[in-house]
Motif scaffolding. Structure first.
Motif, mmCIF file in Angstrom:
data_model
loop_
_atom_site.group_PDB
_atom_site.id
_atom_site.type_symbol
_atom_site.label_atom_id
_atom_site.label_comp_id
_atom_site.label_asym_id
_atom_site.label_seq_id
_atom_site.Cartn_x
_atom_site.Cartn_y
_atom_site.Cartn_z
ATOM 1 N N PHE A 115 0.686 -1.312 -0.041
ATOM 2 C CA PHE A 115 0.112 0.012 -0.049
ATOM 3 C C PHE A 115 0.883 1.335 -0.185
ATOM 4 O O PHE A 115 2.005 1.255 0.368
ATOM 5 C CB PHE A 115 -1.001 0.023 1.326
ATOM 6 C CG PHE A 115 -1.655 -1.204 1.236
ATOM 7 C CD1 PHE A 115 -2.980 -1.484 0.421
ATOM 8 C CD2 PHE A 115 -1.523 -2.117 2.186
ATOM 9 C CE1 PHE A 115 -3.699 -2.681 0.570
ATOM 10 C CE2 PHE A 115 -2.124 -3.471 2.210
ATOM 11 C CZ PHE A 115 -3.229 -3.508 1.514
ATOM 12 N N GLU A 119 -2.181 4.430 3.090
ATOM 13 C CA GLU A 119 -3.032 3.230 3.485
ATOM 14 C C GLU A 119 -2.124 2.518 4.506
ATOM 15 O O GLU A 119 -2.186 1.274 4.705
ATOM 16 C CB GLU A 119 -3.471 2.401 2.339
ATOM 17 C CG GLU A 119 -4.573 3.018 1.695
ATOM 18 C CD GLU A 119 -5.233 2.177 0.886
ATOM 19 O OE1 GLU A 119 -6.482 1.690 1.134
ATOM 20 O OE2 GLU A 119 -4.935 2.008 -0.381
ATOM 21 N N LEU A 123 -6.835 0.872 5.882
ATOM 22 C CA LEU A 123 -7.457 0.898 4.392
ATOM 23 C C LEU A 123 -8.335 1.788 4.370
ATOM 24 O O LEU A 123 -9.380 1.770 5.353
ATOM 25 C CB LEU A 123 -7.591 -0.593 3.921
ATOM 26 C CG LEU A 123 -6.565 -1.640 4.023
ATOM 27 C CD1 LEU A 123 -6.768 -2.906 3.375
ATOM 28 C CD2 LEU A 123 -5.274 -1.089 3.115
ATOM 29 N N TYR A 124 -8.473 2.543 3.262
ATOM 30 C CA TYR A 124 -9.860 3.434 2.987
ATOM 31 C C TYR A 124 -10.963 2.546 2.820
ATOM 32 O O TYR A 124 -10.933 1.698 1.696
ATOM 33 C CB TYR A 124 -9.754 4.416 1.828
ATOM 34 C CG TYR A 124 -8.402 5.511 2.444
ATOM 35 C CD1 TYR A 124 -8.407 5.938 3.571
ATOM 36 C CD2 TYR A 124 -7.529 5.834 1.421
ATOM 37 C CE1 TYR A 124 -7.710 7.151 3.907
ATOM 38 C CE2 TYR A 124 -6.834 6.654 1.692
ATOM 39 C CZ TYR A 124 -6.510 7.230 2.877
ATOM 40 O OH TYR A 124 -5.925 8.274 3.298
ATOM 41 N N ARG A 127 -11.938 2.587 -0.914
ATOM 42 C CA ARG A 127 -11.089 1.692 -1.858
ATOM 43 C C ARG A 127 -11.389 0.516 -1.674
ATOM 44 O O ARG A 127 -11.099 -0.297 -2.743
ATOM 45 C CB ARG A 127 -9.599 2.189 -1.677
ATOM 46 C CG ARG A 127 -9.195 3.584 -2.042
ATOM 47 C CD ARG A 127 -7.808 3.658 -1.941
ATOM 48 N NE ARG A 127 -7.230 5.207 -1.981
ATOM 49 C CZ ARG A 127 -5.775 5.685 -2.029
ATOM 50 N NH1 ARG A 127 -5.166 4.632 -1.790
ATOM 51 N NH2 ARG A 127 -5.648 6.798 -2.367
#
Length: 353
Positions: A115, A119, A123-124, A127
């Motif tokens: 990533f 990130e 984590l988004y 996404r």
């Protein structure tokens, strides 16, 4: 002749690009490779052997288009080259995986190596949703670490039949023995000079905890000038040297006594495998699969960032352990992470299902 189209956000020298060059250089049979660099950089093309059939393209203009316009252009490019396999690499190429998933023009394989800095700690959700969409259908997903296997399975919902564990591998020299120097130890690292490598952490730690050592930093990247200024600003030029781009990895690593990794995020870094192959002990932040990659003797020196300085002091104070730890690392990389195993995995991956 099988046509494989590879899409990278950049084709500068980095782990995925170096791995790609090594694999296609050694790949048996007849294949035509098309490499697309989305930022216009093609530095890694210099690593490709003369006998390899590779066409390199740049599409930096795509970033100025709207998403529907980008997808239209991607679809047109896929139809033009008609690959049997589309290989997309990391988040920067995810839109190509999305387009191919719904157009079904060819078999899709998406490589996820890790990533970006944004990130590194989480984590988004948006996404993750996009990844679920883009990597659905028949798309196969390739990851180099057990941590990424869990993420791909649990958060991206990739079923086992489409998820491949693909550890990196290296070809180690037959004879290589570092000449350890106790009087003035050399700490050494090899990295693309990007934010997520957190080289200021390493520089600061060496200055504070290893005043009698020197540090060699090998590698090129967007932060080279900034890091040179950082070293000068802190009056460390006498102790720390940025060596720039390294073509002879083994010759460079032979100058070191301890390899250092200071990254905020990694999964299965090629540089750690190379340090193991060079017979070096490794000091590292506890990221990705790094701890499990290393020998049991080395694992106490894979630590959280808050303990990095203390671990450096402890390792420097135990020079009698450097050689046995390095030998254990070298044995493990030769047994478990060979280049031939990686090549065999790649050949199976591109074979018709």
């Amino acid at each position: 002749m099988t046509v494989l189209l590879h899409v990278f956000s950049t084709f500068t020298l980095g782990g995925p690009q170096i791995r790609f060059a090594q694999l296609v250089n050694a790949l048996p049979g007849h294949h035509q490779h098309v490499v697309i660099s989305l930022d216009g950089r093609l530095d890694a093309a210099a690593r490709l052997a003369a006998h390899v059939h590779v066409t390199c393209l740049t599409l930096p203009e795509l970033k100025s288009f709207t998403l529907p316009e980008r997808l239209t252009r991607i679809h047109r490019t896929l139809r033009e080259y008609q690959p049997e396999v589309l290989m997309t690499y990391n988040w920067g190429a995810i839109e190509w995986a999305l387009c191919n998933r719904f157009s079904r023009l060819c078999r899709g394989v998406h490589w996820e190596d890790g990533f970006n800095p944004d990130e590194a700690t989480r984590l988004y959700p948006r996404r993750n949703l996009f990844r679920r969409l883009a990597l659905g259908g028949r798309t196969e997903v390739v990851v180099p670490s057990h941590i990424l296997m869990q993420i791909a399975s649990q958060q991206w919902r990739i079923p086992p039949a489409r998820l491949h564990y693909f550890p990196n591998g290296i070809e180690t020299p037959a004879h290589l023995a570092p000449a350890f120097s106790v009087k003035q130890p050399t700490l050494i690292t090899l990295a693309s000079l990007r934010k997520e490598k957190n080289l200021p952490r390493l520089i600061d730690t060496v200055a504070a905890h290893a005043p009698d050592s020197r540090l060699l930093i090998g590698g090129d990247g967007p932060l080279l000038t900034e890091l040179e200024s950082y070293v000068s600003k802190h009056h460390l030029n006498h102790q720390i040297r940025l060596a720039g781009r390294i073509d002879d990895v083994w010759g460079f690593l032979a100058q070191g006594d301890i390899f250092c990794l200071s990254s905020d995020t990694e999964q299965m870094p090629l540089s750690v495998l190379e340090a193991m192959g060079a017979g070096l002990p490794v000091l590292a932040t506890d990221v990705g699969d790094v701890k499990s990659m290393l020998s049991a003797a080395n694992q106490p020196f894979v630590v959280q960032p808050a303990s990095y300085g203390r671990a450096m002091t402890q390792l420097l104070a135990a020079p009698d352990q450097w050689q046995p730890i390095g030998q254990a690392n070298r044995l493990k990389v030769r047994q478990e992470y060979s280049f031939q195993t990686m090549l065999n995995n790649f050949c199976r991956l591109i074979s018709p299902p």
